[in-house]
Design an enzyme around this catalytic site. Sequence first.
Site, PDB file in Angstrom:
ATOM      1  N   PHE A  10       0.828  -1.201   0.000  1.00  0.00           N
ATOM      2  CA  PHE A  10       0.000   0.000   0.000  1.00  0.00           C
ATOM      3  C   PHE A  10       0.863   1.251   0.000  1.00  0.00           C
ATOM      4  O   PHE A  10       1.851   1.338   0.738  1.00  0.00           O
ATOM      5  CB  PHE A  10      -0.884   0.057   1.252  1.00  0.00           C
ATOM      6  CG  PHE A  10      -2.061  -0.863   1.255  1.00  0.00           C
ATOM      7  CD1 PHE A  10      -3.207  -0.552   0.539  1.00  0.00           C
ATOM      8  CD2 PHE A  10      -2.032  -2.029   1.998  1.00  0.00           C
ATOM      9  CE1 PHE A  10      -4.307  -1.398   0.558  1.00  0.00           C
ATOM     10  CE2 PHE A  10      -3.126  -2.886   2.029  1.00  0.00           C
ATOM     11  CZ  PHE A  10      -4.270  -2.568   1.301  1.00  0.00           C
ATOM     12  N   ASP A  11       0.467   2.234  -0.781  1.00  0.00           N
ATOM     13  CA  ASP A  11       0.946   3.593  -0.591  1.00  0.00           C
ATOM     14  C   ASP A  11       0.236   4.152   0.643  1.00  0.00           C
ATOM     15  O   ASP A  11      -0.736   3.562   1.133  1.00  0.00           O
ATOM     16  CB  ASP A  11       0.621   4.420  -1.840  1.00  0.00           C
ATOM     17  CG  ASP A  11       0.921   5.889  -1.657  1.00  0.00           C
ATOM     18  OD1 ASP A  11       2.060   6.216  -1.275  1.00  0.00           O
ATOM     19  OD2 ASP A  11       0.010   6.711  -1.876  1.00  0.00           O
TER      20      ASP A  11
END
Length: 219
Positions: free
Chosen positions: A7-8
């Site tokens: 995930f960013d």
Amino acid sequence: MLPAILFDLDGTLIDSLELILGSARHAFVGFSGRVPTDEEWRADIGRPLLTVLREYARDDAEADQLLQRFRAYQLEHHDRLIRPYEGIVETVKWLADAGHRMALVTSKADWLAEKALLHVGLDRLIPTVVGCDSCVRHKPHPEPVERALALLGVPAANALFVGDSPHDVESGRAAGVRTIGVTWGAFSREEMERAGADLVIDQVEELRRVVARFPTPTG
């Protein structure tokens, strides 16, 4: 094996746009050089902060001054101006309970990313953090994604990268992982599609379904 999920942070897990833009405006108050517009700063979200500041500063000393002013505002208002997107905590918990290994891949400083995860209640669900302190080269280079894969012990073919910026998509594609672009952050569907995202989604609730759609590699 279930795919690992990278995930960013900003614009993907947490809504921090007001904090980011407010910090940038504060940093450039009284600055005698070129001052970025909100739109210019938005376009650079996803790149390391000091890298961006150096493009406006005339020397390293000036870049450091801008950084200190940015950080002062950011830390003063951090907890008040960040929040998880609606449904994110529940979705990430569901993915963790289902057995997906997860990591954070961000251009934010490692300690600041960890502070944000702790504040929104995601620190125990995503304990592996690869920030700008963990790498020499940063998004859109593949190194951050490759570092996260190494820490998780998974091949690129069995991983997904979820992010809201073209920098995320380009980094993931360069590392050989499949990419899911999201549109609830700072960038549009058109921008994510132009970057080459394998799939673009508009709602947090879609994550559970689309993760299940990505086939597990065989052989």
